[in-house]
Write an enzyme that holds these catalytic residues in place. Structure first.
Site, PDB file in Angstrom:
ATOM      1  N   SER A  97       4.877  -1.258  13.026  1.00  0.00           N
ATOM      2  CA  SER A  97       5.659  -2.163  13.865  1.00  0.00           C
ATOM      3  C   SER A  97       6.726  -1.400  14.619  1.00  0.00           C
ATOM      4  O   SER A  97       7.037  -0.244  14.321  1.00  0.00           O
ATOM      5  CB  SER A  97       6.334  -3.211  12.989  1.00  0.00           C
ATOM      6  OG  SER A  97       7.264  -2.564  12.129  1.00  0.00           O
ATOM      7  N   LYS A  98       7.317  -2.093  15.567  1.00  0.00           N
ATOM      8  CA  LYS A  98       8.350  -1.488  16.410  1.00  0.00           C
ATOM      9  C   LYS A  98       9.608  -1.163  15.606  1.00  0.00           C
ATOM     10  O   LYS A  98      10.444  -0.395  16.047  1.00  0.00           O
ATOM     11  CB  LYS A  98       8.701  -2.428  17.568  1.00  0.00           C
ATOM     12  CG  LYS A  98       7.602  -2.468  18.624  1.00  0.00           C
ATOM     13  CD  LYS A  98       8.070  -3.093  19.898  1.00  0.00           C
ATOM     14  CE  LYS A  98       8.537  -2.035  20.885  1.00  0.00           C
ATOM     15  NZ  LYS A  98       8.760  -2.547  22.223  1.00  0.00           N
ATOM     16  N   ARG A  99       9.694  -1.771  14.448  1.00  0.00           N
ATOM     17  CA  ARG A  99      10.819  -1.489  13.574  1.00  0.00           C
ATOM     18  C   ARG A  99      10.837   0.005  13.233  1.00  0.00           C
ATOM     19  O   ARG A  99      11.884   0.619  13.120  1.00  0.00           O
ATOM     20  CB  ARG A  99      10.647  -2.315  12.295  1.00  0.00           C
ATOM     21  CG  ARG A  99      11.852  -2.494  11.437  1.00  0.00           C
ATOM     22  CD  ARG A  99      11.612  -3.659  10.467  1.00  0.00           C
ATOM     23  NE  ARG A  99      10.311  -3.609   9.798  1.00  0.00           N
ATOM     24  CZ  ARG A  99      10.005  -2.781   8.788  1.00  0.00           C
ATOM     25  NH1 ARG A  99      10.893  -1.927   8.335  1.00  0.00           N
ATOM     26  NH2 ARG A  99       8.808  -2.812   8.233  1.00  0.00           N
ATOM     27  N   TYR A 100       9.636   0.580  13.078  1.00  0.00           N
ATOM     28  CA  TYR A 100       9.565   1.989  12.726  1.00  0.00           C
ATOM     29  C   TYR A 100       9.424   2.888  13.955  1.00  0.00           C
ATOM     30  O   TYR A 100      10.075   3.914  14.065  1.00  0.00           O
ATOM     31  CB  TYR A 100       8.396   2.232  11.765  1.00  0.00           C
ATOM     32  CG  TYR A 100       8.050   3.697  11.605  1.00  0.00           C
ATOM     33  CD1 TYR A 100       8.961   4.572  11.005  1.00  0.00           C
ATOM     34  CD2 TYR A 100       6.848   4.199  12.088  1.00  0.00           C
ATOM     35  CE1 TYR A 100       8.662   5.914  10.880  1.00  0.00           C
ATOM     36  CE2 TYR A 100       6.550   5.550  11.960  1.00  0.00           C
ATOM     37  CZ  TYR A 100       7.465   6.403  11.365  1.00  0.00           C
ATOM     38  OH  TYR A 100       7.164   7.724  11.244  1.00  0.00           O
TER      39      TYR A 100
END
Ligand code: GLU
Ligand code: ZN
Length: 365
Positions: A258-261
């Site tokens: 995900s964009k979180r990472y």
């Protein structure tokens, strides 16, 4: 190996929904399909799954075509043919242009009583669901409208459902081996909102048949759709397809990428200056391991080395440092002139005109 048929019979597809930026996970699935097609002298089909009118956008389709072209993943059949070796037409290749084809098969299922109109409203369905949950049962549609022949007074058809037979569905996955599902847990699935509005599972099955697809290679997140699609194939008398479900790409904490990472959009990597060779190499190694120690490959090496049967079952962690390292390795392989040309494009994309002579001097220094 029975799962890998005669070379000329390989027809694979990538079937993206143009509902968001081109995701690295989709690119990896496209790459595996492309490699499989190229090494078997097969056909790589690009099909745009744009039946969801609200969420599909032309700009995302353009991004898909642009992204694949940039990486060298040329398609033999698709909305815009780039390859010179065009091998025949099973088009159109946008699902939104194939509504009449789906309609024909929906009507066939309705006529054969394999599908039926469901009159339950969202509220009624939700109440049914809650009642099942309250009893500690896994929620599924009860089949309430299965045998209704005439519309109940004051009610209109809400959706079209497929009558799921009470059976176990088993298939042999090229990567995962024997996989089986109990169809009794599905409930009668919705295959279309109306005769003109098919949903994913149905449209995909019709297209895979109509486009003569031999192997479906896709993300593991679709594995629970496969038994539903197999049941639809059987109900429609379609031939079987071979399946390979590739592992998910994970964040370092093993949650879904995900964009979180990290950045997940391919074009973002392009605009940051990554080389297409490095991205292709990096994505090939997400779930696949070559024999031997060398990990630096050009697309042409990958065609020779890639082996779908050696793809792992477990999730593949996205390692940004590895991408950077591969980018460096591929950069080392470029001549000065190639670096100059890559820089010209890089600056041009930023609206900066740089004299080539100046770049030459900088690069050689
Ligand atoms: N449109 C589906 C997706 O984007 C295709 C899945 C499949 O390959 O069947 O995930
Ligand atoms: Zn119903």
């Amino acid at each position: 190996d029975a799962m890998v048929p005669q070379a000329e019979l390989v027809r694979v597809r990538i079937a993206p929904s143009p509902t968001g930026p081109l995701h690295m996970g989709l690119v990896r699935t496209a790459l595996f399909n492309w490699l499989f097609a190229r090494q078997h002298n097969g056909t790589f089909v690009l099909r745009i799954e744009d039946t969801d009118k609200e969420r599909s956008e032309k700009r995302f389709e353009t991004e898909i075509l642009e992204g694949f072209s940039w990486l060298g993943l040329d398609w033999d059949e698709g909305p815009e043919i780039k390859s010179l070796e065009y091998k025949g037409s099973y088009g159109p290749y946008r699902q939104s242009e194939r509504i009449e084809i789906y309609k024909k098969y929906i009507q066939k299922l309705l006529k054969g009583k394999r599908a039926y109109h469901c009159y339950c409203t969202k509220e009624e369905f939700e109440a049914e669901r809650q009642a099942m949950l309250a009893q500690g049962l896994p929620p599924k549609y009860s089949g309430h409208c299965r045998d209704i022949t005439l519309p109940p007074a004051g009610k209109s058809p809400q959706v079209i459902r497929f009558r799921i037979p009470e059976t176990i569905v088993a298939f042999k996955d090229i990567i995962r081996g024997k996989v089986q599902f109990d169809a009794n847990l599905f409930g009668d699935i919705i295959i279309a909102k109306s005769e003109e509005e098919p949903l994913y599972n149905f449209a995909a099955v019709v297209d895979d048949f109509e486009m003569n697809i031999s192997h479906v290679i896709r993300g593991e997140d679709h594995i629970s759709n496969t038994p539903k699609q197999i049941l639809l194939q059987k109900a429609l008398d379609f031939r079987e397809v071979a399946y390979a479900h590739v592992p998910l790409i994970l964040n370092p904490d093993r949650s879904k990428l995900s964009k979180r990472y990290t950045e997940t959009s391919l074009l973002e990597y392009r605009s940051r200056g990554y080389l297409p060779e490095a991205i292709v190499n990096f994505l090939a190694l997400l779930g696949w391991h070559p024999e031997g120690d060398n990990e630096v490959f050009a697309l042409s090496d990958l065609i020779k080395k890639f082996d779908l049967r050696r793809v792992q079952k477990g999730g593949a962690v996205f390692n940004q440092e590895k991408l950077d390292w591969l980018n460096k390795e591929h950069l080392k392989n470029l001549s000065n002139e190639e670096i100059v040309n890559a820089l010209l494009l890089f600056f041009k994309a930023r609206g900066i005109e740089t004299p080539k002579e100046l770049l030459r001097k900088i690069v050689s220094a």
